[in-house]
Design an enzyme around this catalytic site. Sequence first.
Site, PDB file in Angstrom:
ATOM      1  CG  HIS A   1      -0.448   0.283   2.509  1.00 29.53           C
ATOM      2  ND1 HIS A   1      -0.075  -0.712   3.394  1.00 29.53           N
ATOM      3  CD2 HIS A   1      -0.216   1.452   3.159  1.00 29.53           C
ATOM      4  CE1 HIS A   1       0.348  -0.162   4.519  1.00 29.53           C
ATOM      5  NE2 HIS A   1       0.273   1.151   4.398  1.00 29.53           N
TER       6      HIS A   1
ATOM      7  CG  ASP B   1       0.086  -4.079   2.730  1.00 30.70           C
ATOM      8  OD1 ASP B   1       0.576  -3.527   1.717  1.00 30.70           O
ATOM      9  OD2 ASP B   1      -0.271  -3.458   3.754  1.00 30.70           O
TER      10      ASP B   1
ATOM     11  CB  SER C   1       2.780   2.000   6.165  1.00 28.71           C
ATOM     12  OG  SER C   1       1.474   2.018   6.651  1.00 28.71           O
TER      13      SER C   1
END
Length: 260
Positions: free
Chosen positions: A72, A119, A209
């Site tokens: 992402h 992911d 992230s």
Amino acid sequence: MKQLLQAVKRCSTVAAVVLAAVSLQPAGATAVPNPIVGGTDADEAEFPFIVRLSMGCDGTLYRKNIVLTAAHCVDGYAPGRNTSITVTAGVTDLESPDAITRTSAVIYPAPGYDGLGKDWALIKLDKPVKLPTLKIATDTRYNEGIFTIAGWGATTEDGEQQRYLQKATVPFVSDDACQAAYNGDLIPDEELCAGNIDTGGVDACDGDSGGPLFRRDDAGAWIQVGIVSWGQGCAEPGYPGVYTEVSTFAADIARAATRL
């Protein structure tokens, strides 16, 4: 989609096409002035394999010229040859004159990534860096116990990104407990959870992230078992952090890295 109104991808940018509470597509989006909640400063050179990405995510050196991060984080960047991302390495202080910078050469998101699981992504650098790499787990034996997280993201929910690398430890949370927390949105074969589920207080947050969930292996070396992916807010009681389960994709990551 994983509790669209609440579950937050832990990037420091917010996509214009989704609700303001959700960060899913960092590229081309508006930056949010938002590392680790409940953490402390990492020592210089303590985790030399962790790098900062210019879109507001973290990553790790899988090889000296390849960064492992979250899919992402690169969603919205054209895959293949792409020089849009700057990688900062070799320092805990992002403003240090000793910082090593590299530019992306190739971006490779996980095949089939659609925002739900899978992911992970690889970024090939324009040239290698002379820094240690972080090995990844190839089976599930290390997917339990106490983990370390580290990053330059926010120290509080809706807080600011940090100049200095932060670190913290979080305990494993079972799939059953995590499923209950997220109303069945966990993908057990692709994701694992960690955090103080009863009390909260320590967690990855906005801007973390793509960073690693890691621990010591049986030989005492660091090994990466997860990638910071998503969660409800930051360090909220009842909601552990959700991480990509690296061992599930270890063979795919190795094959992709060989082809880059």
